[in-house]
Write a protein that holds these residues in place. Structure first.
Motif, PDB file in Angstrom:
ATOM      1  N   ALA A  43      -8.618 -48.858  28.933  1.00 56.00           N
ATOM      2  CA  ALA A  43      -8.501 -48.150  30.233  1.00 56.00           C
ATOM      3  C   ALA A  43      -8.993 -46.753  30.357  1.00 56.00           C
ATOM      4  O   ALA A  43      -9.654 -46.191  31.128  1.00 56.00           O
ATOM      5  N   TYR A  44      -8.453 -45.991  29.256  1.00 61.40           N
ATOM      6  CA  TYR A  44      -8.574 -44.705  29.457  1.00 61.40           C
ATOM      7  C   TYR A  44     -10.198 -44.022  29.194  1.00 61.40           C
ATOM      8  O   TYR A  44     -10.751 -43.366  30.215  1.00 61.40           O
ATOM      9  N   THR A  45     -10.850 -44.673  28.167  1.00 61.88           N
ATOM     10  CA  THR A  45     -12.238 -44.239  28.394  1.00 61.88           C
ATOM     11  C   THR A  45     -13.084 -45.106  29.337  1.00 61.88           C
ATOM     12  O   THR A  45     -14.038 -44.430  30.075  1.00 61.88           O
ATOM     13  N   ALA A  46     -12.735 -46.194  29.796  1.00 64.07           N
ATOM     14  CA  ALA A  46     -13.460 -46.993  30.972  1.00 64.07           C
ATOM     15  C   ALA A  46     -13.276 -46.265  32.392  1.00 64.07           C
ATOM     16  O   ALA A  46     -13.978 -46.185  32.992  1.00 64.07           O
ATOM     17  N   PHE A  47     -12.099 -45.749  32.311  1.00 63.18           N
ATOM     18  CA  PHE A  47     -11.926 -44.889  33.544  1.00 63.18           C
ATOM     19  C   PHE A  47     -12.775 -43.611  33.622  1.00 63.18           C
ATOM     20  O   PHE A  47     -13.370 -43.388  34.621  1.00 63.18           O
ATOM     21  N   HIS A  48     -13.023 -43.001  32.447  1.00 62.86           N
ATOM     22  CA  HIS A  48     -13.981 -41.933  32.402  1.00 62.86           C
ATOM     23  C   HIS A  48     -15.428 -42.350  32.705  1.00 62.86           C
ATOM     24  O   HIS A  48     -15.902 -41.532  33.530  1.00 62.86           O
ATOM     25  N   LEU A  49     -15.789 -43.404  32.078  1.00 60.12           N
ATOM     26  CA  LEU A  49     -17.147 -43.641  32.314  1.00 60.12           C
ATOM     27  C   LEU A  49     -17.293 -44.147  34.211  1.00 60.12           C
ATOM     28  O   LEU A  49     -18.354 -44.016  34.447  1.00 60.12           O
ATOM     29  N   VAL A  50     -16.332 -44.720  34.525  1.00 64.21           N
ATOM     30  CA  VAL A  50     -16.516 -45.175  35.845  1.00 64.21           C
ATOM     31  C   VAL A  50     -16.469 -43.999  36.831  1.00 64.21           C
ATOM     32  O   VAL A  50     -17.397 -43.827  37.743  1.00 64.21           O
ATOM     33  N   VAL A  51     -15.677 -42.992  36.491  1.00 62.76           N
ATOM     34  CA  VAL A  51     -15.598 -41.654  37.467  1.00 62.76           C
ATOM     35  C   VAL A  51     -16.847 -41.070  37.414  1.00 62.76           C
ATOM     36  O   VAL A  51     -17.673 -40.503  38.253  1.00 62.76           O
ATOM     37  N   LEU A  52     -17.484 -40.983  36.089  1.00 70.34           N
ATOM     38  CA  LEU A  52     -18.553 -40.076  35.921  1.00 70.34           C
ATOM     39  C   LEU A  52     -19.821 -40.752  36.317  1.00 70.34           C
ATOM     40  O   LEU A  52     -20.629 -39.934  36.571  1.00 70.34           O
ATOM     41  N   ASN A  53     -19.802 -41.858  36.574  1.00 73.34           N
ATOM     42  CA  ASN A  53     -21.049 -42.604  36.957  1.00 73.34           C
ATOM     43  C   ASN A  53     -20.844 -43.196  38.214  1.00 73.34           C
ATOM     44  O   ASN A  53     -22.048 -43.680  39.031  1.00 73.34           O
ATOM     45  N   ALA A  54     -19.769 -43.761  38.835  1.00 74.47           N
ATOM     46  CA  ALA A  54     -19.808 -44.421  39.904  1.00 74.47           C
ATOM     47  C   ALA A  54     -18.992 -44.074  41.027  1.00 74.47           C
ATOM     48  O   ALA A  54     -19.211 -44.054  42.168  1.00 74.47           O
ATOM     49  N   VAL A  55     -17.740 -43.562  40.730  1.00 73.57           N
ATOM     50  CA  VAL A  55     -16.624 -43.287  41.848  1.00 73.57           C
ATOM     51  C   VAL A  55     -16.232 -41.784  41.830  1.00 73.57           C
ATOM     52  O   VAL A  55     -16.014 -41.099  40.760  1.00 73.57           O
ATOM     53  N   ALA A  56     -16.541 -41.100  42.879  1.00 72.04           N
ATOM     54  CA  ALA A  56     -16.025 -39.832  43.023  1.00 72.04           C
ATOM     55  C   ALA A  56     -14.514 -39.546  43.254  1.00 72.04           C
ATOM     56  O   ALA A  56     -13.809 -40.283  43.953  1.00 72.04           O
ATOM     57  N   LEU A  57     -14.300 -38.494  42.367  1.00 70.10           N
ATOM     58  CA  LEU A  57     -12.777 -38.179  42.552  1.00 70.10           C
ATOM     59  C   LEU A  57     -12.522 -36.570  42.129  1.00 70.10           C
ATOM     60  O   LEU A  57     -13.248 -35.823  41.722  1.00 70.10           O
ATOM     61  N   ASP A  58     -11.765 -36.099  43.058  1.00 66.15           N
ATOM     62  CA  ASP A  58     -11.584 -34.746  42.727  1.00 66.15           C
ATOM     63  C   ASP A  58     -11.353 -34.205  41.628  1.00 66.15           C
ATOM     64  O   ASP A  58     -10.759 -34.870  40.701  1.00 66.15           O
ATOM     65  N   ALA A  59     -11.807 -32.978  41.357  1.00 62.61           N
ATOM     66  CA  ALA A  59     -11.905 -32.390  39.900  1.00 62.61           C
ATOM     67  C   ALA A  59     -10.561 -32.310  39.362  1.00 62.61           C
ATOM     68  O   ALA A  59     -10.331 -32.493  38.168  1.00 62.61           O
ATOM     69  N   TRP A  60      -9.667 -31.771  40.151  1.00 64.22           N
ATOM     70  CA  TRP A  60      -8.175 -31.387  39.792  1.00 64.22           C
ATOM     71  C   TRP A  60      -7.589 -32.852  39.423  1.00 64.22           C
ATOM     72  O   TRP A  60      -6.695 -32.821  38.379  1.00 64.22           O
ATOM     73  N   VAL A  61      -7.624 -33.713  40.195  1.00 60.30           N
ATOM     74  CA  VAL A  61      -6.911 -35.066  40.112  1.00 60.30           C
ATOM     75  C   VAL A  61      -7.630 -35.657  38.711  1.00 60.30           C
ATOM     76  O   VAL A  61      -6.941 -36.193  38.026  1.00 60.30           O
ATOM     77  N   PHE A  62      -9.090 -35.423  38.669  1.00 60.44           N
ATOM     78  CA  PHE A  62      -9.554 -36.084  37.426  1.00 60.44           C
ATOM     79  C   PHE A  62      -9.002 -35.721  36.201  1.00 60.44           C
ATOM     80  O   PHE A  62      -8.660 -36.295  35.013  1.00 60.44           O
ATOM     81  N   ARG A  63      -8.987 -34.442  36.240  1.00 60.32           N
ATOM     82  CA  ARG A  63      -8.594 -33.631  34.936  1.00 60.32           C
ATOM     83  C   ARG A  63      -7.000 -33.974  34.575  1.00 60.32           C
ATOM     84  O   ARG A  63      -6.781 -33.943  33.456  1.00 60.32           O
ATOM     85  N   ALA A  64      -6.332 -33.832  35.679  1.00 58.62           N
ATOM     86  CA  ALA A  64      -5.002 -34.136  35.413  1.00 58.62           C
ATOM     87  C   ALA A  64      -4.697 -35.845  35.021  1.00 58.62           C
ATOM     88  O   ALA A  64      -4.052 -35.874  33.883  1.00 58.62           O
ATOM     89  N   ILE A  65      -5.510 -36.668  35.340  1.00 54.59           N
ATOM     90  CA  ILE A  65      -5.384 -37.950  34.803  1.00 54.59           C
ATOM     91  C   ILE A  65      -5.726 -38.031  33.378  1.00 54.59           C
ATOM     92  O   ILE A  65      -4.962 -38.559  32.390  1.00 54.59           O
ATOM     93  N   HIS A  66      -6.942 -37.048  33.179  1.00 54.68           N
ATOM     94  CA  HIS A  66      -7.377 -37.176  31.813  1.00 54.68           C
ATOM     95  C   HIS A  66      -6.490 -36.462  30.778  1.00 54.68           C
ATOM     96  O   HIS A  66      -6.249 -37.154  29.639  1.00 54.68           O
ATOM     97  N   VAL A  67      -5.728 -35.605  31.144  1.00 61.00           N
ATOM     98  CA  VAL A  67      -4.797 -34.946  30.371  1.00 61.00           C
ATOM     99  C   VAL A  67      -3.322 -35.706  30.011  1.00 61.00           C
ATOM    100  O   VAL A  67      -2.956 -36.090  29.084  1.00 61.00           O
ATOM    101  N   ASN A  68      -2.785 -36.147  31.246  1.00 61.02           N
ATOM    102  CA  ASN A  68      -1.619 -36.668  31.255  1.00 61.02           C
ATOM    103  C   ASN A  68      -1.632 -38.275  30.768  1.00 61.02           C
ATOM    104  O   ASN A  68      -0.801 -38.488  30.181  1.00 61.02           O
ATOM    105  N   LEU A  69      -2.983 -38.969  31.051  1.00 63.79           N
ATOM    106  CA  LEU A  69      -2.759 -40.602  30.626  1.00 63.79           C
ATOM    107  C   LEU A  69      -2.937 -40.320  29.024  1.00 63.79           C
ATOM    108  O   LEU A  69      -2.380 -41.110  28.294  1.00 63.79           O
ATOM    109  N   ALA A  70      -3.699 -39.393  28.421  1.00 65.61           N
ATOM    110  CA  ALA A  70      -3.878 -39.131  27.100  1.00 65.61           C
ATOM    111  C   ALA A  70      -2.280 -39.055  26.375  1.00 65.61           C
ATOM    112  O   ALA A  70      -2.161 -39.291  25.171  1.00 65.61           O
ATOM    113  N   ALA A  71      -1.610 -37.942  27.168  1.00 66.07           N
ATOM    114  CA  ALA A  71      -0.506 -37.483  26.728  1.00 66.07           C
ATOM    115  C   ALA A  71       0.360 -38.861  26.547  1.00 66.07           C
ATOM    116  O   ALA A  71       1.369 -39.106  25.613  1.00 66.07           O
ATOM    117  N   VAL A  72       0.432 -39.749  27.609  1.00 67.37           N
ATOM    118  CA  VAL A  72       1.255 -40.847  27.644  1.00 67.37           C
ATOM    119  C   VAL A  72       0.833 -41.761  26.372  1.00 67.37           C
ATOM    120  O   VAL A  72       1.586 -42.344  25.561  1.00 67.37           O
TER     121      VAL A  72
END
Length: 697
Positions: A43-72
């Motif tokens: 899900a982690y890499t799939a999430f990045h591919l979807v956000v980068l190509n299809a779904v707009a997400l605020d930069a701060w929220v996107f980066r927070a998910i990027h860091v914290n989901l990796a931490a989990v």
């Protein structure tokens, strides 16, 4: 082709090498926990591919998910202390809950946070920021060791004790709320380094994982064996070129050594290289991968974010310096083989080069990537459609079809991008993938391929495996970029960067060389003990402003810093990549480290040429570029030859000194020094040839 593995090589050697890169032991999860983390990895890499190509997400929220989901994921995969066990502990659940709570809080209160961060913070803001920083520190410790977390802790302490420090270290001091909410924001943890990681690094690491899952990585290694295995010192030359593919993608020199060295080092030892030489060659080759375009171990992406220079400009500028580095390492390897009488591998142990060249169309994903980049489309589009083309390679392999069918999607992109105007990047890619599927379908009918359903099912499994592998290879990079953001945030909050720049300029005075020497030392020190990505991000924030104030070009300055951050991993006293190579080879660590420095010696000198003459970065007239590149190549060869002390036999000290001086003159890049260097070098070679002939007669 026979088995090229070494029976002496054991898992213990790999474990000994890996300890230089990771801060905690990996758990062997079981049951539902294993299944859950596997799903999260996909899900982690799939999430990045979807956000980068299809779904707009605020930069701060996107980066927070990027860091914290990796931490989990890291809290689940890596044990905090002692034995790893096979279960996630209550402590890890608590840290994971804090990470997810931080994401939820940022997402829920985003608009208010943007207005009040660092200025009008509330108590919940402070609590979340404090917990978030703790999560980042522990996340980094488990995935990359203590060096960077300790450095971040020192800088955080500095944020509070500044009012009691003298000189340039003094600042007014900050309260807990002001400090934590500033650092845990887009100015710190979620700043430029994390932006590069979330936008580009995950994408290209995932691309590399898809190449590996589709068999392209294995193809590269076999191609290296077929092309260089029979040559003098063949095993080492295979190591040199085979290590480039993984090395250019990973942001950790140690990870590069462990990934490729477990295979190449035993072969080099069996071929006749000393254990220390084998470890040093692998360390130098794998470290150089981070200097190799188009990915440069993720450094190119961060450099583009920091400088604002287009990504394609950076990778074009890095081509010649990379070639110079590998020319130097290749010369060292060849001369070492001459000295020890090491021949190539027997033909019976090597793959057939003609058959491999026939299968060259499996490189279609790389062709699509490069076509997009140089057609002016975004890095995200290039990486995404490179991944899509890799899926076609997976399907082709599952069906057992002729690899030449894969030329169709590449030619489709190449022709449509150059001949059809008005289409978007996604439209070009969609047409290419459809054309590739049609070609594979026709090929399956012609070859009467069976098991289409099984092939599709297997390809879906390959995609899931590649997504999970991409996540695992991203974890350390996500951690070090976030932790480096803490350091960068403190530097920005306290104004230390500006004061340090003033100090550096004051000490160096008008001496550009002295300022560069200080910058080199600082970059080397910062790079010792931490991944290159973090070392460059921190060094660039501290050193680059001072050098740019002296009027030095932005790109040359940042490449200068990046090169020394990279080669710090083979530089004693904390040469982690060399130590990992020594562990794999069963060689003395210090001997291996100093040999690695000798093999990579050109990388300590060529960066000064960036500043002296930008023609080596392909910036200048054609005549100047050709002259500078040719004389620099001659200088690198002369430097390696003088260092090895071998040319038509063992070189006397006088000839070594003469070639060394000629090398420095040639690398300097000035027409006058080039002429003097050519004359001196030619004289040394001519005299040495004459004396060698007389001795033979």
């Amino acid at each position: 082709m026979t088995d090229r593995t070494d029976p002496e090589h054991t898992d213990a050697a790999t474990e000994a090498a890996t300890k230089f890169d990771f801060g905690a032991a990996t758990r062997d999860l079981t049951g539902w926990q294993k299944a859950l983390i596997a799903a999260l990895c996909v899900a982690y890499t799939a999430f990045h591919l979807v956000v980068l190509n299809a779904v707009a997400l605020d930069a701060w929220v996107f980066r927070a998910i990027h860091v914290n989901l990796a931490a989990v994921i890291v809290f689940a995969l890596y044990a905090p202390f002692g034995r790893p066990g096979n279960r996630i502990t209550l402590f890890d659940y608590g840290l994971s809950a804090a990470a997810l709570a931080a994401v939820a809080y940022i997402w829920w209160t985003l608009d208010a946070l943007i207005m009040r961060t660092g200025v009008l913070m509330t108590t919940p803001d402070i609590i979340v920021a404090t917990l978030g920083i703790i999560v980042v520190i522990e996340f980094t410790r488990r995935s990359s060791g203590l060096a960077l977390p300790v450095l971040a802790a020192v800088f955080m302490a500095y944020g509070f004790i500044g009012p009691w420090l003298p000189g340039i270290l003094y600042h007014r001091g900050f309260g807990l709320g002001e400090f934590t909410t500033f650092v845990y924001s887009m100015e710190g943890v979620f700043g430029i380094a994390t932006a590069a990681a979330a936008l580009y690094i995950v994408l290209f690491v995932t691309f590399a994982a898809f190449l590996q899952a589709s068999g392209v990585g294995e193809y590269f290694m076999n191609l290296a064996f077929a092309a260089f295995g029979r040559m003098r010192g063949g095993p080492a030359k295979v190591s040199l070129f085979g290590s480039v593919l993984f090395g250019m993608i990973s942001g950790s020199g140690v990870a590069n050594v462990v990934a490729s060295g477990t295979f190449t080092i035993p072969v080099m030892k069996r071929g006749g290289y000393k254990a220390s030489s084998a470890g040093a060659i692998e360390a130098a080759a794998s470290t150089g991968g981070q200097l190799t375009p188009p990915i440069m171990g993720a450094g190119a992406f961060i450099m583009a974010e920091v400088t604002g220079i287009p990504y394609t400009t950076i990778i074009v500028a890095a081509i010649v310096p990379c070639l110079l580095y590998y020319l130097a390492v290749y010369t060292h390897i060849d001369l070492e083989a001459r000295k020890r009488g090491i021949e190539g591998l027997p033909a019976s142990e090597l793959p057939d080069l003609k058959a491999l060249l026939k299968d060259g169309c499996v490189l279609a994903p790389l062709g699509v990537l490069i076509t997009y980049l140089f057609a002016g489309y975004s890095v995200i589009a290039a990486g995404s459609w490179g991944i899509a083309t890799s899926v076609l390679v997976m399907l082709q392999r599952r069906l057992g079809l002729d690899t030449r069918l894969l030329i169709v999607p590449f030619l489709s992109v190449l022709l449509s991008v150059n001949l059809v105007s008005g289409l978007s990047a996604n439209e070009h890619g969609f047409v290419a993938v459809i054309a590739g599927l049609v070609a594979l379908g026709i090929g399956a009918l012609v070859q009467r391929a069976s098991g289409l359903g099984a092939a599709v099912k297997g390809t879906i499994g390959d995609i899931g495996g590649a997504l999970a592998l991409g996540t695992r290879q991203c974890l350390q990079l996500a951690a070090v970029c976030a932790c480096a953001g803490i350091v960068v945030g403190v530097i920005g909050l306290t104004g230390l960067g500006g004061r340090f720049s003033a100090l550096l300029l004051g000490v160096a005075g008008e001496s550009q060389f002295l300022a560069l020497l200080f910058a080199m030392i600082i970059a080397l020190i910062l790079g010792m003990g931490m991944p290159t990505t973090a070392a460059y991000a921190i060094a660039a924030s501290v050193i680059a402003p001072a050098l740019q104030r002296m009027g030095l070009p932005v790109l040359a300055t940042h490449l200068f810093i990046f090169y020394f951050a990279v080669i710090s991993t083979i530089t004693p006293p904390i040469a982690l990549s060399a130590f990992a190579g020594a562990a794999l080879a069963g060689a003395p660590p210090w001997e291996t480290a100093f040999k690695a420095v000798r093999f990579g010696l050109a990388a300590f000198i060529v960066p000064f040429l960036f500043i002296q003459n930008q023609a080596v970065l392909l910036d200048g007239s054609t005549v100047e570029i050709v002259r500078t590149c040719l004389t620099a190549a001659a200088g690198v060869w002369a430097l390696a030859t003088a260092s090895e002390g071998w040319f038509l036999g063992r070189l006397p000290v006088l000839f070594r000194a003469g070639l060394g001086i000629a090398a420095i003159l040639l690398i300097a890049g000035d027409p006058t020094t080039d002429l003097i260097g050519l004359i001196l070098g030619a004289a040394c070679i001519g005299l040495r040839t004459a004396t060698a002939r007389r001795a033979t007669a």
